[in-house]
Design a protein around this motif. Structure first.
Motif: not given
Length: 222
Positions: A160-166, A186-190, A192-205
């Motif tokens: 089993t692999l879990v992929v979890q937002g930070g 997935v760092p900073y992810g909620d 739904g794996f959305a990441v805040p702009k202030r994280s420096g990470l884009t959705e594509d990344q």
């Protein structure tokens, strides 16, 4: 049972009758049919369908790696209902789909996001799933860590692999118990794996992190 094909690289939709009502599978075949080695069947959560960013990203990335992706819509979603039914009804729908998912004779990795991940974990051993991919596994309701669903995850009985937002309020990676499974953050992810702009990470990344982890893990499955 019926199929409808489209011009998008063999993409086709198949309706499957189950005990819980008609369900739908959208197939995205491996780009080279001769090299197809796995089917990854992934379902949605309780609050949305197969249009979520993570399922779209996997459907776009994995066929190039010999993986046929089957995007599964549970009967309640096909019927246009807004609320998911009880877990046993979700499980019944998934069981009813299984013969269609295994029809090609390839190993099937059972997967899903959120509630769909719970279904995959609960039924994996029973159905003979090759492995489980749990996206945004809801370890507990937000703010209620005492109501843990760890037994479902730990009881999958298969790799089993879990992929979890930070920052997933349903369970951050550090909250997960030790066990025989892998987890990727997935760092900073909620949820739904959305990441805040202030994280420096884009959705594509963020989606590149997710798809790279899943692709690498699937390559290790014999």
């Amino acid at each position: 049972m019926g199929c409808v094909s489209t011009a998008e690289t063999g993409r086709r939709a198949e309706t499957v009758d189950t005990e819980a009502g008609p369900a739908r599978i959208t197939w995205l075949p491996a780009e080279n049919a001769k090299n197809a080695r796995l089917v990854l069947a992934v379902s949605h959560g309780a609050g949305g369908g197969i249009e979520t960013r993570d399922l779209r990203a996997l459907a776009a990335a994995l066929p190039a790696h010999g993986v046929t992706v089957a995007l599964v819509e549970q009967p309640w979603r096909v019927a246009g209902k807004k609320l998911a039914p009880a877990p046993k009804t979700l499980d019944a729908g998934w069981r009813g789909l299984w013969p269609a998912l295994t029809a090609a004779g390839l190993p099937v990795v059972a997967g899903g996001r959120s509630a769909g991940a719970r279904v995959a974990c609960r039924t994996a051993a029973e159905l003979g799933a090759h492995a489980v991919l749990a996206l945004s596994f809801p370890l507990h309701p937000p703010g209620k860590p005492e109501k843990s669903r760890k037994d479902e995850l730990l009881g999958s009985g298969v790799p089993t692999l879990v992929v979890q937002g930070g920052n997933d309020p349903f369970g951050r990676p550090a909250e997960f118990p030790p066990g025989k499974y892998e987890i990727t953050e997935v760092p900073y992810g909620d949820h739904g794996f959305a990441v805040p702009k202030r994280s420096g990470l884009t959705e594509d990344q963020a989606m590149e992190i997710l798809t790279a982890a899943v692709t690498a893990w699937l390559s290790t499955l014999a």
